[in-house]
Design a protein around this motif. Structure first.
Motif, PDB file in Angstrom:
ATOM      1  N   ARG A 100       8.798   5.505   5.446  1.00 43.46           N
ATOM      2  CA  ARG A 100       9.640   5.115   4.326  1.00 43.46           C
ATOM      3  C   ARG A 100      10.040   6.355   3.531  1.00 43.46           C
ATOM      4  O   ARG A 100       9.365   7.399   3.560  1.00 43.46           O
ATOM      5  CB  ARG A 100       8.916   4.129   3.422  1.00 43.46           C
ATOM      6  N   ARG A 101      11.128   6.243   2.838  1.00 45.74           N
ATOM      7  CA  ARG A 101      11.602   7.298   1.956  1.00 45.74           C
ATOM      8  C   ARG A 101      10.793   7.275   0.656  1.00 45.74           C
ATOM      9  O   ARG A 101      10.484   6.205   0.123  1.00 45.74           O
ATOM     10  CB  ARG A 101      13.065   7.069   1.610  1.00 45.74           C
ATOM     11  N   VAL A 102      10.428   8.460   0.144  1.00 42.21           N
ATOM     12  CA  VAL A 102       9.794   8.573  -1.170  1.00 42.21           C
ATOM     13  C   VAL A 102      10.901   8.902  -2.169  1.00 42.21           C
ATOM     14  O   VAL A 102      11.612   9.905  -2.020  1.00 42.21           O
ATOM     15  CB  VAL A 102       8.714   9.664  -1.188  1.00 42.21           C
ATOM     16  N   ARG A 103      11.051   8.030  -3.181  1.00 42.73           N
ATOM     17  CA  ARG A 103      12.113   8.229  -4.160  1.00 42.73           C
ATOM     18  C   ARG A 103      11.514   8.449  -5.540  1.00 42.73           C
ATOM     19  O   ARG A 103      10.513   7.819  -5.904  1.00 42.73           O
ATOM     20  CB  ARG A 103      13.052   7.029  -4.172  1.00 42.73           C
ATOM     21  N   LEU A 104      12.133   9.361  -6.295  1.00 43.50           N
ATOM     22  CA  LEU A 104      11.619   9.744  -7.610  1.00 43.50           C
ATOM     23  C   LEU A 104      12.084   8.736  -8.654  1.00 43.50           C
ATOM     24  O   LEU A 104      13.296   8.552  -8.878  1.00 43.50           O
ATOM     25  CB  LEU A 104      12.096  11.145  -7.975  1.00 43.50           C
ATOM     26  N   ILE A 105      11.118   8.084  -9.275  1.00 43.07           N
ATOM     27  CA  ILE A 105      11.442   7.037 -10.252  1.00 43.07           C
ATOM     28  C   ILE A 105      12.114   7.641 -11.474  1.00 43.07           C
ATOM     29  O   ILE A 105      13.083   7.075 -12.009  1.00 43.07           O
ATOM     30  CB  ILE A 105      10.167   6.270 -10.638  1.00 43.07           C
ATOM     31  N   SER A 125      16.117   9.288  -6.813  1.00 48.07           N
ATOM     32  CA  SER A 125      16.636  10.241  -5.835  1.00 48.07           C
ATOM     33  C   SER A 125      15.583  10.485  -4.758  1.00 48.07           C
ATOM     34  O   SER A 125      14.383  10.356  -4.991  1.00 48.07           O
ATOM     35  CB  SER A 125      16.998  11.562  -6.531  1.00 48.07           C
ATOM     36  N   ASN A 126      16.037  10.865  -3.568  1.00 46.05           N
ATOM     37  CA  ASN A 126      15.141  11.065  -2.444  1.00 46.05           C
ATOM     38  C   ASN A 126      14.323  12.344  -2.614  1.00 46.05           C
ATOM     39  O   ASN A 126      14.858  13.393  -2.992  1.00 46.05           O
ATOM     40  CB  ASN A 126      15.923  11.129  -1.136  1.00 46.05           C
ATOM     41  N   ALA A 127      13.008  12.225  -2.314  1.00 49.00           N
ATOM     42  CA  ALA A 127      12.122  13.376  -2.477  1.00 49.00           C
ATOM     43  C   ALA A 127      11.395  13.740  -1.193  1.00 49.00           C
ATOM     44  O   ALA A 127      10.756  14.780  -1.127  1.00 49.00           O
ATOM     45  CB  ALA A 127      11.111  13.105  -3.584  1.00 49.00           C
ATOM     46  N   GLY A 128      11.437  12.858  -0.189  1.00 54.55           N
ATOM     47  CA  GLY A 128      10.727  13.166   1.042  1.00 54.55           C
ATOM     48  C   GLY A 128      10.444  11.900   1.838  1.00 54.55           C
ATOM     49  O   GLY A 128      11.091  10.859   1.649  1.00 54.55           O
ATOM     50  N   PHE A 168       0.828  -1.206   0.000  1.00 57.79           N
ATOM     51  CA  PHE A 168       0.000   0.000   0.000  1.00 57.79           C
ATOM     52  C   PHE A 168       0.866   1.262   0.000  1.00 57.79           C
ATOM     53  O   PHE A 168       0.657   2.190  -0.794  1.00 57.79           O
ATOM     54  CB  PHE A 168      -0.932  -0.017   1.212  1.00 57.79           C
ATOM     55  N   THR A 169       1.854   1.312   0.897  1.00 55.43           N
ATOM     56  CA  THR A 169       2.698   2.510   0.962  1.00 55.43           C
ATOM     57  C   THR A 169       3.524   2.672  -0.315  1.00 55.43           C
ATOM     58  O   THR A 169       3.812   3.800  -0.739  1.00 55.43           O
ATOM     59  CB  THR A 169       3.621   2.441   2.179  1.00 55.43           C
ATOM     60  N   MET A 170       3.905   1.550  -0.936  1.00 53.21           N
ATOM     61  CA  MET A 170       4.630   1.632  -2.197  1.00 53.21           C
ATOM     62  C   MET A 170       3.745   2.237  -3.290  1.00 53.21           C
ATOM     63  O   MET A 170       4.186   3.056  -4.103  1.00 53.21           O
ATOM     64  CB  MET A 170       5.102   0.232  -2.605  1.00 53.21           C
ATOM     65  N   GLN A 171       2.450   1.831  -3.315  1.00 51.13           N
ATOM     66  CA  GLN A 171       1.526   2.386  -4.297  1.00 51.13           C
ATOM     67  C   GLN A 171       1.353   3.901  -4.100  1.00 51.13           C
ATOM     68  O   GLN A 171       1.279   4.669  -5.076  1.00 51.13           O
ATOM     69  CB  GLN A 171       0.178   1.687  -4.193  1.00 51.13           C
ATOM     70  N   VAL A 172       1.287   4.331  -2.839  1.00 55.13           N
ATOM     71  CA  VAL A 172       1.155   5.769  -2.567  1.00 55.13           C
ATOM     72  C   VAL A 172       2.416   6.508  -3.016  1.00 55.13           C
ATOM     73  O   VAL A 172       2.356   7.551  -3.681  1.00 55.13           O
ATOM     74  CB  VAL A 172       0.880   6.004  -1.075  1.00 55.13           C
ATOM     75  N   ALA A 173       3.591   5.942  -2.658  1.00 56.47           N
ATOM     76  CA  ALA A 173       4.849   6.625  -2.944  1.00 56.47           C
ATOM     77  C   ALA A 173       5.157   6.680  -4.437  1.00 56.47           C
ATOM     78  O   ALA A 173       5.869   7.582  -4.901  1.00 56.47           O
ATOM     79  CB  ALA A 173       6.009   5.947  -2.204  1.00 56.47           C
ATOM     80  N   THR A 174       4.641   5.710  -5.209  1.00 53.54           N
ATOM     81  CA  THR A 174       4.941   5.662  -6.655  1.00 53.54           C
ATOM     82  C   THR A 174       3.794   6.186  -7.500  1.00 53.54           C
ATOM     83  O   THR A 174       3.844   6.064  -8.733  1.00 53.54           O
ATOM     84  CB  THR A 174       5.281   4.221  -7.064  1.00 53.54           C
ATOM     85  N   GLN A 225      12.720   1.316   1.588  1.00 53.96           N
ATOM     86  CA  GLN A 225      11.946   0.255   2.192  1.00 53.96           C
ATOM     87  C   GLN A 225      11.145   0.777   3.384  1.00 53.96           C
ATOM     88  O   GLN A 225      11.557   1.724   4.049  1.00 53.96           O
ATOM     89  CB  GLN A 225      12.874  -0.879   2.656  1.00 53.96           C
ATOM     90  N   LEU A 226      10.013   0.133   3.641  1.00 49.71           N
ATOM     91  CA  LEU A 226       9.175   0.535   4.767  1.00 49.71           C
ATOM     92  C   LEU A 226       9.822   0.084   6.070  1.00 49.71           C
ATOM     93  O   LEU A 226      10.180  -1.079   6.221  1.00 49.71           O
ATOM     94  CB  LEU A 226       7.779  -0.076   4.632  1.00 49.71           C
TER      95      LEU A 226
END
Length: 592
Positions: free
Chosen positions: A172-177, A182-185, A70-76, A154-155
């Motif tokens: 978890r870190r949000v990374r820009l695909i 790269s880290n975004a938040g 779920f958190t991966m879907q939100v972050a991506t 990773q969560l």
């Protein structure tokens, strides 16, 4: 001394001797049975505990993976990625853009249960969602942020929220695909503790085990413990009994794959592992006492039956002193007692030879008739007993067991009956006998055995010596299927050979097989007339090879063995379709 001599009779000696032997046997059997069954009960309880632990751990891993997904879907999410990229580029999001961000997150949150709140922060720890003005530093400790940085997207699970004990926190870190990850938040999620319930319809402890989900810091996330658990109990290793609140428990710990340091702790009352042992002990004691009582009665009757003819002989000998010369009927089944009676009767025969001759003839005739009747009754009684057992199982709808009884009855009839033509049968008869044996083995091995009979139906009428195939099938199961991990197979094949007028019968298994040296040693042992392995088995192989050569002579090459290490074993022999031997001709006459 006189009183002891009166008690020192043959009947008392037999009675005491039998009682002592039976007590020893019953005590040995009871002790052995108690030990074996007790161990079995304990193993079953331990297996149940381990199964419960695996189920609970599997459920927790599934829940944690669901939240990871779920958190991966939100972050991506594409919209979120775009807005986060803008924020990471140094341009602060407008209020309208933060509302778009809120809309996307709410839309994703609608598809998952248990999530209490989701928070999104920029690289500078500024809150982007919800629409508040609070820094990430004010929401979580600094070490949580550093842990999220090290996790590389990773969560990371941190356990119970210090500000709200009913929520579990993860970040978890949000990374820009599109920007080389790269880290975004940061993405901060809080989940309701009820999301981690251990007990449900699929993971039931039956009221015996107490379960708890423990995070990496030793805090209890979810549990059904009946009382507070001391901190030292959480560090106990599996299998070591612990005492807690005046009760003994067996702790089992299972680490979760989806959350580092998290584990499932199961506390099982120690008496559950021994449940049934006390009942077993009582049952064995009652059985032993009943057995002793019955044996006392039967031993008394048996000793009386043995000594009664001797007492009669003593009375007859005493009467001989007064001229009462009468022969004693030989009614005992004991050889020694019969010898005493016959000796006395021979002494009487000197005075009445004619009567003694008639008497001896009647005794011989009676014995002959008794043995003849017994020879007829024994197999008949066996078959009637099996048939009665079959119908009893049919009435109880135990179809599988009833079929096994039918197969056993067929095996016994095949071996015991056919007194007139027990040397030669047909291939069809041999295959039916082997099939009955395989059905019984299939009942014992359950899903570990798979078998089939393949070949030309037209070859089933070929005459063959009795009991050549079944020993090979038995060998394939003992040394092939049972020595293999997983399902094994046995295939019986009947086919014509390249030589005209010959057929080949083979038994193939997919067991561990044998090396070349092992095969050669079997050939050498069969040539000497015996085959014995470490368990003393192998008589059947030598028997089959020996009988093939005796029945067919130069017409057969005996038993052939083909095997490779790890590739199974194939045992086969070739026989002529029309054998010219005397035994075969007799069999053909009987079939006509």
């Amino acid at each position: 001394m006189f009183q002891f001599n009166r008690m020192n009779t043959l009947r008392n000696q037999i009675f005491l001797g039998f009682v002592l032997v039976m007590l020893l046997v019953l005590a040995s059997v009871g002790f052995f049975t108690y030990g074996q069954v007790s161990e079995l009960l304990r193993n079953n309880a331990e297996n149940h505990i381990q199964q419960t632990a695996v189920q609970a751990t599997g459920k927790m891993d599934v829940l944690l993976h669901q939240m990871e997904t779920f958190t991966m879907q939100v972050a991506t999410n594409a919209s979120i990625q775009s807005l986060m990229a803008k924020e990471a580029g140094g341009t602060n999001l407008t209020f309208e853009e933060r509302q778009v961000l809120q809309h996307e997150i709410r839309k994703q949150q609608a598809y998952v249960s248990g999530v209490q709140s989701i928070e999104l922060y920029s690289n500078g720890f500024r809150v982007l969602f919800p629409l508040t003005d609070i820094s990430l530093y004010n929401r979580v400790p600094n070490e949580w942020i550093r842990e999220a940085d090290r996790a590389a997207g990773q969560l990371v699970w941190f356990g119970i929220d210090k500000n709200n004990p009913n929520q579990i926190t993860a970040i978890r870190r949000v990374r820009l695909i599109d920007q080389s990850f790269s880290n975004a938040g940061y993405l901060l999620v809080r989940i309701d503790k009820k999301y981690f319930e251990l007990i449900d319809a699929n993971t039931s402890s039956d009221g015996k085990e107490e379960m708890g989900l423990i995070d990496g810091s030793g805090q209890i996330i979810a549990a059904n413990f009946s009382a507070d658990i001391p901190q030292d109990v959480l560090q106990k290793t599996d299998g070591k009994t612990i005492s807690m609140h005046g009760r003994l428990y067996i702790p089992i710990q299972k680490q979760l794959e989806a959350a580092a340091g998290w584990k499932v702790l199961i506390l099982t009352p120690a008496e559950y592992a021994a449940e049934g042992v006390s009942v077993l002990r009582t049952a064995i004691l009652v059985s032993v006492m009943v057995g002793v009582l019955l044996f006392l009665i039967l031993t008394f009757i048996l000793s009386t039956m043995i000594t009664s003819p001797i007492l009669n002989l003593i009375k007859a000998m005493r009467g001989a002193k007064y001229g009462s010369l009468k022969p004693i009927p030989v009614t005992s089944s004991t050889l020694e007692i019969n010898e005493l009676n016959n000796t006395y009767n021979q002494m009487v025969a000197y005075l009445n030879e004619l009567i003694e001759v008639v008497y001896e003839k009647e005794i011989i005739q009676s014995r002959t008739e008794l043995k003849a009747l017994q020879a007829q009754i024994n197999p008949h009684f066996l078959f009637n007993t099996l048939e009665a057992l079959y119908w009893a199982l049919e009435d109880k709808e135990e179809e599988e067991l009833s079929q096994v009884v039918v197969a056993m009855s067929g095996l016994f009839r095949y071996v015991i009956n056919r007194a007139d033509d027990d040397e030669w049968v047909t291939v069809a008869d041999e295959l039916e006998h082997a099939e009955r044996y395989l059905k019984i083995m299939e009942m014992r091995l359950i899903d570990r055995l798979k078998w089939s009979i393949e070949g030309d139906e037209s070859l089933r009428g070929v005459p063959i010596p009795k009991l050549l195939i079944q020993p090979l099938v038995e060998n394939a199961i003992s040394h092939g299927v049972e020595q293999r991990i997983g399902q094994g197979s046995v295939v019986i094949g009947i086919e014509k050979t390249e030589r005209p007028g010959y057929i080949r019968i083979s038994v193939t298994d997919n067991g561990p097989g044998m090396s070349f040296d092992k095969v050669q040693s079997l050939y050498a042992a069969m040539k000497q007339g015996h085959v014995h392995d470490a368990k003393g088995n192998g008589v059947g192989i030598s028997n089959v090879d020996r009988r093939l050569r005796l029945y067919y002579g130069e017409e057969t090459q005996g038993l052939q063995i083909q095997s490779e290490q790890g590739a199974g074993t194939r045992m086969s022999f070739e026989i002529p379709i029309e054998h010219g031997g005397e035994a075969n001709e007799d069999d053909s006459d009987r079939r006509r």
